[in-house]
Scaffold this active site. Structure first.
Site, short mmCIF file in Angstrom:
data_model
loop_
_atom_site.label_atom_id
_atom_site.label_comp_id
_atom_site.label_asym_id
_atom_site.label_seq_id
_atom_site.Cartn_x
_atom_site.Cartn_y
_atom_site.Cartn_z
N ASN A 47 -12.92 -3.42 2.46
CA ASN A 47 -13.77 -2.48 2.75
C ASN A 47 -14.71 -2.39 1.47
OD1 ASN A 47 -12.51 -1.39 4.89
ND2 ASN A 47 -10.92 -0.34 3.87
N ASP A 81 0.87 -1.31 0.03
CA ASP A 81 -0.01 0.04 -0.02
C ASP A 81 0.60 1.17 -0.10
OD1 ASP A 81 -3.20 0.53 1.18
OD2 ASP A 81 -1.79 2.27 1.17
N ILE A 82 0.50 2.13 -0.80
CA ILE A 82 1.49 3.37 -0.99
C ILE A 82 1.05 4.21 0.43
CG2 ILE A 82 -0.58 5.23 -1.76
CD1 ILE A 82 1.42 5.78 -4.03
N GLN A 95 -14.53 2.11 1.05
CA GLN A 95 -13.85 1.89 -0.08
C GLN A 95 -13.39 2.82 -0.72
OE1 GLN A 95 -15.73 -1.04 -2.53
NE2 GLN A 95 -14.08 -1.30 -4.12
N HIS A 148 -7.00 -6.17 2.27
CA HIS A 148 -5.80 -5.35 2.88
C HIS A 148 -5.36 -6.69 3.76
CE1 HIS A 148 -6.81 -1.14 2.28
NE2 HIS A 148 -8.01 -1.51 2.00
N HIS A 181 -10.39 -5.26 -3.53
CA HIS A 181 -8.89 -5.50 -2.89
C HIS A 181 -9.01 -5.93 -1.56
CE1 HIS A 181 -10.08 -1.28 -2.51
NE2 HIS A 181 -9.58 -1.09 -1.47
P1 5GP Z 1 -9.83 1.25 0.40
O1 5GP Z 1 -9.92 2.40 0.92
O2 5GP Z 1 -10.47 1.50 -1.06
O3 5GP Z 1 -10.15 0.02 1.04
O4 5GP Z 1 -8.19 1.01 -0.13
C1 5GP Z 1 -7.59 1.58 -1.05
C2 5GP Z 1 -6.11 1.70 -0.79
O5 5GP Z 1 -5.39 1.91 -1.79
C3 5GP Z 1 -5.79 2.64 0.30
O6 5GP Z 1 -5.04 2.02 1.55
C4 5GP Z 1 -4.69 3.46 -0.61
O7 5GP Z 1 -3.66 3.76 0.32
C5 5GP Z 1 -4.00 2.40 -1.59
N1 5GP Z 1 -3.70 3.33 -2.75
C6 5GP Z 1 -4.58 4.15 -3.40
N2 5GP Z 1 -3.78 4.62 -4.30
C7 5GP Z 1 -2.45 3.75 -4.65
C8 5GP Z 1 -1.64 3.55 -5.32
O8 5GP Z 1 -1.35 4.35 -6.49
N3 5GP Z 1 -0.57 2.74 -5.24
C9 5GP Z 1 -0.68 1.82 -4.02
N4 5GP Z 1 0.48 1.05 -4.03
N5 5GP Z 1 -1.66 1.78 -3.17
C10 5GP Z 1 -2.64 2.88 -3.35
#
Ligand code: 5GP
Length: 114
Positions: free
Chosen positions: A87, A31-32, A94, A102, A100
């Protein structure tokens, strides 16, 4: 066709990611914005928007990802435990519309998540 998600662009190698595992069905990368010492995202290569969009034939794919996550947790030395989070939708938090999971670990994680 709508715009590609950021995760589709990672699958297509249009933007870089720190990839820790790949096979024909899924991809795992760091994760970034990590929320724990280990924070990896595991995604299907198939473009499924969210948990709610899983179809009747996606069961084996999700089973495959479950085992990939188990093996990754061992490879990343999360012997003390870890958390797997998906999520789904806006109330679920999400932010990227490509399914995805985590994988979080490397420190004690709090509960409830908030
Ligand atoms: P969500 O909030 O949808 O469950 O998780 C999305 C995740 O994607 C977040 O934890 C966010 O930090 C990660 N993320 C968003 N953009 C990027 C990206 O460009 N590269 C990577 N490696 N992770 C990302």
């Amino acid at each position: 066709m709508g715009q590609k998600t950021i995760f589709q662009r990672i699958i297509d190698r249009e933007i870089p990611a720190d990839i820790v595992y790949e096979d024909e069905k899924c991809l795992a990368f760091r994760d970034i914005a990590p929320q724990a010492p280990v924070h990896v995202l595991v995604i299907p290569k198939k473009a499924i928007k969210s948990w709610a969009d899983l179809g009747p034939r996606d069961g084996s794919l999700i089973g495959h990802i479950a085992l990939v996550i188990r093996d990754l947790a061992a490879k990343l030395e999360l012997a003390e435990g870890y958390r797997v989070v998906c999520n789904s939708g806006s109330d679920g938090g999400q932010t990227v519309d490509h399914l995805h999971f985590h994988l979080l670990g490397g420190r004690p994680l709090h509960w409830p998540p908030g």
